[in-house]
Design a protein around this motif. Structure first.
Motif, mmCIF file in Angstrom:
data_model
loop_
_atom_site.group_PDB
_atom_site.id
_atom_site.type_symbol
_atom_site.label_atom_id
_atom_site.label_comp_id
_atom_site.label_asym_id
_atom_site.label_seq_id
_atom_site.Cartn_x
_atom_site.Cartn_y
_atom_site.Cartn_z
ATOM 1 N N GLU A 108 -8.240 -24.521 2.859
ATOM 2 C CA GLU A 108 -9.623 -24.656 2.394
ATOM 3 C C GLU A 108 -10.435 -25.429 3.406
ATOM 4 O OE1 GLU A 108 -10.133 -26.562 -1.364
ATOM 5 O OE2 GLU A 108 -9.193 -24.920 -2.460
ATOM 6 N N HIS A 143 -14.121 -27.227 3.486
ATOM 7 C CA HIS A 143 -15.279 -27.627 2.710
ATOM 8 C C HIS A 143 -15.265 -26.964 1.327
ATOM 9 C CE1 HIS A 143 -18.922 -29.978 3.153
ATOM 10 N NE2 HIS A 143 -19.481 -29.147 2.297
ATOM 11 N N GLY A 144 -14.084 -26.940 0.722
ATOM 12 C CA GLY A 144 -13.978 -26.400 -0.628
ATOM 13 C C GLY A 144 -13.882 -24.885 -0.720
ATOM 14 N N GLN A 145 -14.014 -24.199 0.437
ATOM 15 C CA GLN A 145 -13.970 -22.732 0.410
ATOM 16 C C GLN A 145 -12.605 -22.264 0.909
ATOM 17 O OE1 GLN A 145 -16.232 -20.877 3.442
ATOM 18 N NE2 GLN A 145 -16.011 -18.822 2.587
ATOM 19 N N ASP A 146 -12.011 -21.301 0.191
ATOM 20 C CA ASP A 146 -10.725 -20.747 0.617
ATOM 21 C C ASP A 146 -10.954 -19.848 1.831
ATOM 22 O OD1 ASP A 146 -8.370 -19.459 1.016
ATOM 23 O OD2 ASP A 146 -8.158 -18.686 -1.024
ATOM 24 N N VAL A 147 -10.415 -20.248 2.984
ATOM 25 C CA VAL A 147 -10.628 -19.461 4.204
ATOM 26 C C VAL A 147 -9.318 -18.864 4.716
ATOM 27 C CG1 VAL A 147 -12.588 -20.883 4.911
ATOM 28 C CG2 VAL A 147 -10.303 -21.443 5.754
ATOM 29 N N LYS A 205 -15.708 -16.018 11.112
ATOM 30 C CA LYS A 205 -16.365 -16.297 9.835
ATOM 31 C C LYS A 205 -16.096 -17.713 9.358
ATOM 32 C CE LYS A 205 -16.892 -11.669 8.042
ATOM 33 N NZ LYS A 205 -16.317 -10.681 7.124
ATOM 34 N N ARG A 206 -15.440 -18.526 10.188
ATOM 35 C CA ARG A 206 -15.135 -19.899 9.777
ATOM 36 C C ARG A 206 -16.081 -20.863 10.467
ATOM 37 N NH1 ARG A 206 -8.648 -20.438 9.079
ATOM 38 N NH2 ARG A 206 -8.303 -18.291 8.403
#
Ligand code: ADP
Ligand code: MG
Lengths: 339, 380
Positions: free
Chosen positions: B63, B65-69, B76-77
């Motif tokens: 994750e 910043h709280g986003q599943d990457v 896109k990261r």
């Protein structure tokens, strides 16, 4: 000895160059000089040839008479270089980046045709492209192609033959250049937001594909509009799905040195080639090589043949010089990446 | 400030049968200078590459910043990388290298120009815009790579041994510089290195990695003063480790019996949670050498030994002292009380080694007491 060599540091390179220089002197420069002299001859084989500088008019006479053949040679060679590039680049790219443990096998296959003679290979193309050959024959049989359709004895066959015969000369240098591209640079580009190249790829691929195929259609003497549409569709497809921004900004610019070398290695021999035109073409597809060969070996018109050869050599030199000036600099990669 | 910027949950990476990263879970805070420290081959680069999006984990969750990457491609990261070899584009000028990311994101030309100038100023390379990567030094290339990444204002900056190729002096200088830049821009740094000193100098927190996982995670001084494993004790600085048997407690101290018969004390809390055999650890600079005859205050641990070897290093002198059971301990003494050759301890002298129980640490003794001390090679 050691200190002698150190003190006279020109000795070693000179010693290493000597065999090559001798070789060129004996087998290239000497015959070339002979031919240059022959281009100032006048006469026939029966009456004997006379040298005179006044015979410089051999040049304008010969070139003037055979100008259409020169032009055709340039056009065919350029078209063949283009098609060679279109086939060789994806091939080299695949071997360099996706080849894995099959890399060496694939490279071997690229040069494998060299194990048979140039002549034999071209003759087998004559069979393949023949009106009742293994491709055209069945297609005509099931009615896909009209009965009067033929490829053999057309410009398309000649260019296809040249493309096939010189494919390794383009593939190998491009491969070498691509192989040298550090994959970490591609990763760096992706890290810096280089993603798929859309919609730029669609537009660029469409325009490029359409233009290239349109030109080829013109040269082939077929319906160029149909070719252009097919090319645009294919180019657009490739641009949309296969071409990424990291390729356009990094990989491709860094491989241009190989494209440059491959272009020269294909274009120069192609311009003087006569075997493909002889075997796969018809009288109206004859290139300057056919004329020279005919003058030398059939008509024994040595002065004209020599003048034609030398004029071609000078022409190629000029073309190559311009090409190198325009494309052969380091700035090219940077410009390509910027565009 | 305490927001979690990066979270790894059970991240595993296998290459065939080989487990390069073994179920790592960790959290990196926003604005933190976080280091992955470990020997070559322990999986640092692989971990970083999974964060950057260049490798996909075999299993686990990443994750940002709280986003599943976990499955997002690099572009896109909101992360940028300073690569181990810098990976500058050789065909582009310095300015174009730095502008690369902004261009791909469609930032307007005049803003790009302004920000490139800013970035060059940040890394003190103003005036080098038109040069090619081939025309600058390694240290400058390193700064360009940094500027090229930072200009995008990523949420996290990943750095893979960025100073590895520089000579010692330049490396020290760049360590300070990197820390300054990190504080100036306030971006979370995840820094990979095998150099313990480098990690200690710059990091807010360090994860000490070994064989695909981390053995301990914490602030540099905690890792140094209270290493929890033999590996960490040896990888960060030099440690003396002695296998001991616990013989109960007195006050807040555990009484520990050494193989040579001596007893030593250590804070009781150190043994909490230790089940199997334990090794007592003490850092070489925490030990004082005294004449045998000299009295020692009862608050110190005291062992008897014989000086076997001494080497004078300038700021300090390094001694090898042998205990009764032929176990050898390393001791560093600042050259303050003793500085001239005549004053230094010399081989053969009988000495007492003393240290405060509070300066001890304890690690599970998983070698069966074969190795007495580790990390000598790390002394410079
Ligand atoms: N693409 C790969 N294929 C196979 N093994 C790999 C690959 N990448 C790394 N490894 C292995 O994984 C282990 C960890 O590598 P790496 O993360 O680069 O270590 P470090 O950066 O800590 O030195 C090494 O043993 C390495 O050989
Ligand atoms: Mg590494």
């Amino acid at each position: 000895m050691g200190t002698f060599l150190k003190r006279h540091h020109w000795v070693t390179p000179l010693a290493l160059l000597t065999p090559g220089i001798l070789w060129l002197l004996v087998f290239y420069l000497w015959p070339a000089l002979q031919m240059f002299i022959a281009s100032f001859w006048h006469g026939t084989l029966e009456t004997g040839f006379v040298f005179s500088l006044d015979n410089w008019t051999n040049y304008p006479d010969a070139v003037g008479q055979f100008a259409p053949f020169y032009l055709r040679s340039v056009v065919y060679a350029a078209a063949a270089t283009m098609t060679t590039f279109l086939i060789a680049y994806p091939l080299a790219y695949t071997i360099a980046f996706k080849g894995g443990r099959f890399k060496n096998l694939m490279l071997f296959l690229v040069v494998a045709p060299f194990f048979t003679s140039f002549l034999l290979r071209t003759i087998s193309w004559k069979i393949i492209l023949g009106d009742v050959g293994p491709i055209i024959g069945p297609l005509k049989g099931i009615g896909v192609l009209p009965q009067d359709f033929h490829i053999l004895a057309t410009p398309m066959a000649v260019i296809a033959g040249i493309t096939y015969n010189f494919l390794p000369f383009m593939t190998l240098p491009v491969y070498v250049a691509l192989e040298k591209v550090d994959v970490r640079l591609v990763e760096a580009a992706k890290d810096l937001y280089a993603g798929p190249w859309r919609p730029g790829g669609l537009i660029a691929g469409g325009i490029l594909g359409g233009a290239l195929m349109g030109v080829l259609g013109l040269v082939f003497g077929v319906d160029w509009a149909v070719f252009a549409v097919i090319g645009a569709a294919f180019g657009g497809f490739v641009g949309w799905f296969l071409v990424s921004e990291s390729f356009i900004r990094v990989t491709f610019p860094l491989s241009l040195s190989g494209v440059f070398a491959g272009g020269l290695l294909t274009f120069i021999p192609a311009i003087g080639d006569y075997i493909n035109a002889e075997l796969l073409g018809n009288p109206s597809t004859n290139m300057i090589g056919n004329v020279i060969q005919n003058k030398f070996l059939t008509q024994n018109d040595y002065p004209t043949a020599s003048a034609l050869s030398f004029a071609m050599m000078a022409g190629v030199l000029v073309v190559v010089a311009i090409y190198a000036k325009v494309l052969g600099t380091e700035e090219l990669s940077a410009a390509a990446a910027r565009a | 400030m305490a927001d979690i910027e990066v979270r790894l949950v059970d991240v595993t990476k296998r290459f065939g049968d080989f487990v390069a990263v073994d179920a790592i879970s960790l959290e990196v805070r926003d604005g933190e200078f976080f280091s992955l420290l470990g020997p070559s081959g322990c999986g640092k680069t692989t971990t970083l590459r999974m964060l950057g999006g260049f490798e996909e984990p075999t299993s686990g969750l990443i994750e940002l910043h709280g986003q599943d990457v976990t499955w997002l491609p690099p572009y896109k990261r909101n992360v940028n990388t300073v690569f181990q070899n810098y990976a500058l584009f050789p065909h582009l000028s310095i300015a174009e290298n730095i502008a690369f990311g902004l261009k791909r994101r469609g930032v307007k030309a005049d803003e790009i120009k302004r920000r490139v100038a800013e970035a060059l100023e940040l890394v003190q390379l103003t005036g080098y815009e038109a040069r090619k990567p081939g025309q600058i030094s390694g240290g400058q290339a390193q700064r360009v790579a940094l500027a090229r990444a930072l200009i995008n204002r990523p949420g996290v900056l990943l750095l893979d041994e960025p100073l590895g190729a520089l000579d010692l002096k330049l490396r020290k200088q760049m360590q300070v510089e990197l820390k300054r830049i990190q504080q100036e821009v306030g971006i979370t740094f995840i820094y990979v290195t095998h150099d313990q000193e480098e990690a200690m100098t710059m990091s807010d927190r360090i994860a000490v990695m070994n064989k695909g996982h981390y053995e301990q995670l914490g602030e540099p001084e905690v890792l140094y003063e209270r290493p929890k494993t033999r590996f960490v004790a040896g990888f960060l600085g030099v440690s003396n480790l002695i296998p001991v048997k616990s013989e109960g407690t007195a006050d807040n101290y555990a009484i520990l019996r050494l193989p040579d018969g001596h007893a030593a004390r250590a804070p009781r809390a150190l043994l909490d949670g230790q089940s199997g055999p334990v090794a007592l650890g003490v850092r070489p600079e925490k030990i004082r050498l005294k004449a045998r005859a000299e009295e020692t205050s009862g608050q110190y641990n005291r062992l008897d030994g014989i000086v076997r070897h001494s080497s004078y290093i300038g700021v300090s002198t390094q001694y090898i002292v042998e205990l009764g059971d032929e176990r050898q301990l390393t001791v560093f003494e600042q050259n303050v009380e003793r500085a001239t050759k005549a004053e230094l301890w010399s081989p053969g002298e009988e000495v007492a080694l003393t240290w405060l129980p509070e300066h001890s640490f304890a690690v599970p003794d998983d070698t069966g007491g074969v190795v007495e001390q580790t990390g000598i090679a790390a002394v410079e």
